[in-house]
Design a protein around this motif. Structure first.
Motif, PDB file in Angstrom:
ATOM      1  N   GLU A 153       0.827  -1.204   0.000  1.00  0.00           N
ATOM      2  CA  GLU A 153       0.000   0.000   0.000  1.00  0.00           C
ATOM      3  C   GLU A 153       0.866   1.262   0.000  1.00  0.00           C
ATOM      4  O   GLU A 153       2.026   1.229   0.400  1.00  0.00           O
ATOM      5  N   PRO A 154       0.300   2.397  -0.423  1.00  0.00           N
ATOM      6  CA  PRO A 154       1.067   3.652  -0.377  1.00  0.00           C
ATOM      7  C   PRO A 154       1.498   3.987   1.043  1.00  0.00           C
ATOM      8  O   PRO A 154       0.799   3.679   2.005  1.00  0.00           O
ATOM      9  N   ARG A 155       2.633   4.626   1.139  1.00  0.00           N
ATOM     10  CA  ARG A 155       3.151   5.002   2.449  1.00  0.00           C
ATOM     11  C   ARG A 155       2.302   6.122   3.050  1.00  0.00           C
ATOM     12  O   ARG A 155       2.068   7.142   2.398  1.00  0.00           O
ATOM     13  N   PRO A 156       1.836   5.944   4.283  1.00  0.00           N
ATOM     14  CA  PRO A 156       1.034   7.006   4.910  1.00  0.00           C
ATOM     15  C   PRO A 156       1.885   8.219   5.263  1.00  0.00           C
ATOM     16  O   PRO A 156       3.107   8.117   5.433  1.00  0.00           O
ATOM     17  N   ALA A 195      12.397   5.812  17.534  1.00  0.00           N
ATOM     18  CA  ALA A 195      11.773   7.029  18.041  1.00  0.00           C
ATOM     19  C   ALA A 195      11.407   7.955  16.895  1.00  0.00           C
ATOM     20  O   ALA A 195      12.037   7.941  15.831  1.00  0.00           O
ATOM     21  N   THR A 196      10.383   8.753  17.119  1.00  0.00           N
ATOM     22  CA  THR A 196      10.005   9.859  16.254  1.00  0.00           C
ATOM     23  C   THR A 196      10.432  11.146  16.942  1.00  0.00           C
ATOM     24  O   THR A 196      10.355  11.254  18.176  1.00  0.00           O
ATOM     25  N   SER A 197      10.881  12.128  16.180  1.00  0.00           N
ATOM     26  CA  SER A 197      11.279  13.398  16.786  1.00  0.00           C
ATOM     27  C   SER A 197      10.092  14.026  17.514  1.00  0.00           C
ATOM     28  O   SER A 197       8.974  14.054  16.986  1.00  0.00           O
ATOM     29  N   PRO A 198      10.299  14.530  18.725  1.00  0.00           N
ATOM     30  CA  PRO A 198       9.211  15.201  19.429  1.00  0.00           C
ATOM     31  C   PRO A 198       8.727  16.457  18.718  1.00  0.00           C
ATOM     32  O   PRO A 198       7.652  16.981  19.039  1.00  0.00           O
ATOM     33  N   HIS A 241      10.302   2.319   8.886  1.00  0.00           N
ATOM     34  CA  HIS A 241      10.000   2.645   7.491  1.00  0.00           C
ATOM     35  C   HIS A 241       9.994   4.153   7.242  1.00  0.00           C
ATOM     36  O   HIS A 241       9.568   4.608   6.183  1.00  0.00           O
ATOM     37  N   GLY A 242      10.462   4.923   8.220  1.00  0.00           N
ATOM     38  CA  GLY A 242      10.532   6.363   8.052  1.00  0.00           C
ATOM     39  C   GLY A 242       9.215   7.091   8.234  1.00  0.00           C
ATOM     40  O   GLY A 242       9.082   8.238   7.791  1.00  0.00           O
ATOM     41  N   ILE A 243       8.253   6.450   8.905  1.00  0.00           N
ATOM     42  CA  ILE A 243       6.929   7.041   9.098  1.00  0.00           C
ATOM     43  C   ILE A 243       6.844   7.603  10.512  1.00  0.00           C
ATOM     44  O   ILE A 243       6.947   6.848  11.493  1.00  0.00           O
TER      45      ILE A 243
END
Length: 415
Positions: free
Chosen positions: A179-182, A332-335, A373-375
């Motif tokens: 599927e497309p990347r969200p 982690a995702t950047s805050p 996956h960079g999401i």
């Protein structure tokens, strides 16, 4: 996507007045069929059929994979993804789950009162998943580009079990491959009363102690005499010493996450042939990892601790092996990421204050996979409590589920 609608900047009424009733309806559908790990197709088809009849404009579909796995998906693939999973931590067949629950009597059906719901599998994902589904429907019906994914195989399973030649393949893996990347993702699972943008990693270890088989009627025929089971205590003591040292040495200051470890299974011999002393004692260990963790070193320290414990006793001639199955490392995702800032804004709008800080969180989810996956991903969800009458069941206050449905809707609509 609902035809003729436009995206709204904010929602005065984030969820409908009958949100609690809608969530209960979804939970009744989910309660009607088992959805064990890797065998969620029946649940996905049942829920997709029910949702299509109720909200046909949302584009409900079932993505099958493997021999029985399935995802339920709907909405705009390019929008923000709100994710939970269909599978339950235990399979829901009492006789199969008995080694964990200690019970083989039938599970009770979903119990609903005016203020709460109680049933099997609610805490791990079904409760938050129902809230996420309602939030998706409400946001999408008002023109918000959003995507819902209730995936199969979302709970952790060790691939070291049995022959150890299995390959991990989750519903989220299949979704991301096709599927497309969200643009961003929200993980709707039970958790702490705050927002997580960091999550720990997780791995399984399989410790094997190998001696020599024998027969119970000739105690000395086994090595060690009496078999490895009779001498399991020092092995377990060594694992516990290793666990304590690992947790104490693996703190992650300045992050939201922390370490954990423990023995979740111990097997040896054949249940239907206990007149034989087995040569193999096997322990399954779950390890929660922090940023920078080295699985090989973690396994080596465990092996060294157990070997030292066995060196001068009856287990001295036994071989110690440790195998590794890493589910995923910490991520982690950047805050400062937009989805995190939107989550903070939604939290303040719903609760009137900032989400509280947290450290030492030890729960790992597929949010780690999405980040790999960079999401950019945030995780938030309500916490259940155990049933007072049947510990196999979880309890949610309906108001808590509607609160999180409101929060998810605000987050989807404000990003």
């Amino acid at each position: 996507m609902a035809p003729g609608r436009r995206r709204l900047g904010s929602l005065l009424n984030a969820v409908p007045a009958d949100a609690g009733e809608e969530i209960v309806r979804v939970l009744r559908v989910l309660d009607g069929v088992r959805s064990p790990y890797g065998h969620e197709a029946a649940a996905a088809v049942r829920l997709a059929s029910w949702c299509t009849a109720r909200w046909p404009w949302a584009g409900w579909s079932v993505q099958r994979y493997g021999t029985g796995g399935a995802n339920l998906q709907a909405g705009d693939p390019s929008g923000v993804l709100i994710y939970s999973h269909l599978d339950t931590s235990l399979g829901g067949e009492p006789s199969e789950d008995r080694p964990v629950t200690g019970r083989a009597d039938p599970l009770p059906p979903l119990k609903v009162t005016s203020s709460r719901v109680e049933g099997f599998g609610l805490g791990v994902a079904r409760g938050p998943a129902a809230a996420a589904l309602l939030a998706f429907v409400n946001a999408a019906s008002q023109g918000v580009p959003a995507r819902l994914l209730l995936a199969g195989s979302g709970t952790h399973r060790s691939m070291l079990h049995g022959t150890g030649d299995q390959v991990r393949s989750t519903g989220l893996d299949h979704y991301l491959a096709t599927e497309p990347r969200p643009s961003a993702a929200i993980v709707a699972k039970g958790g702490p009363p705050t927002i997580l943008w960091e999550e720990p990693g997780a791995l399984y270890l399989r410790l094997r102690l190998l001696g020599k088989q024998g027969a119970v009627l000739i105690r000395e025929s086994a090595d060690p005499p009496g078999g490895v089971i009779a001498h399991a205590a020092p092995v377990l003591d060594a694992i516990e010493r290793w666990r304590a040292a690992y947790v104490n040495a693996s703190t992650a200051p300045g992050t939201q996450v922390g370490p954990a470890a423990g023995v979740g299974s111990l097997t040896s011999g054949l249940p239907d042939k206990p007149d034989l002393f087995p040569a193999l004692l096997e322990a399954g260990i779950y390890v929660v990892t922090v940023p920078g963790a080295d699985p090989e070193r973690i396994a080596a320290t465990l092996r060294e601790e157990v070997e030292a414990a066995c060196a001068n006793g009856p287990l001295a001639s036994c071989k110690v092996e440790v195998d590794i199955d890493e589910i995923h490392p910490s991520a982690a995702t950047s805050p400062d990421a937009p989805i995190v800032q939107a989550a903070r804004t939604a939290w303040r709008a719903r609760f009137g204050e900032d989400p509280p800080p947290i450290t030492g969180w030890t729960g790992s989810t597929d949010g780690v996979v999405l980040r790999a996956h960079g999401i950019d991903t945030v995780r938030l969800g309500p916490a259940s409590r155990p049933s007072s009458t049947d510990p196999r069941c979880d309890v949610f206050d309906i108001e808590t589920l509607t609160t999180y449905a409101d929060l998810y809707t605000r987050l989807l609509s404000g990003h």
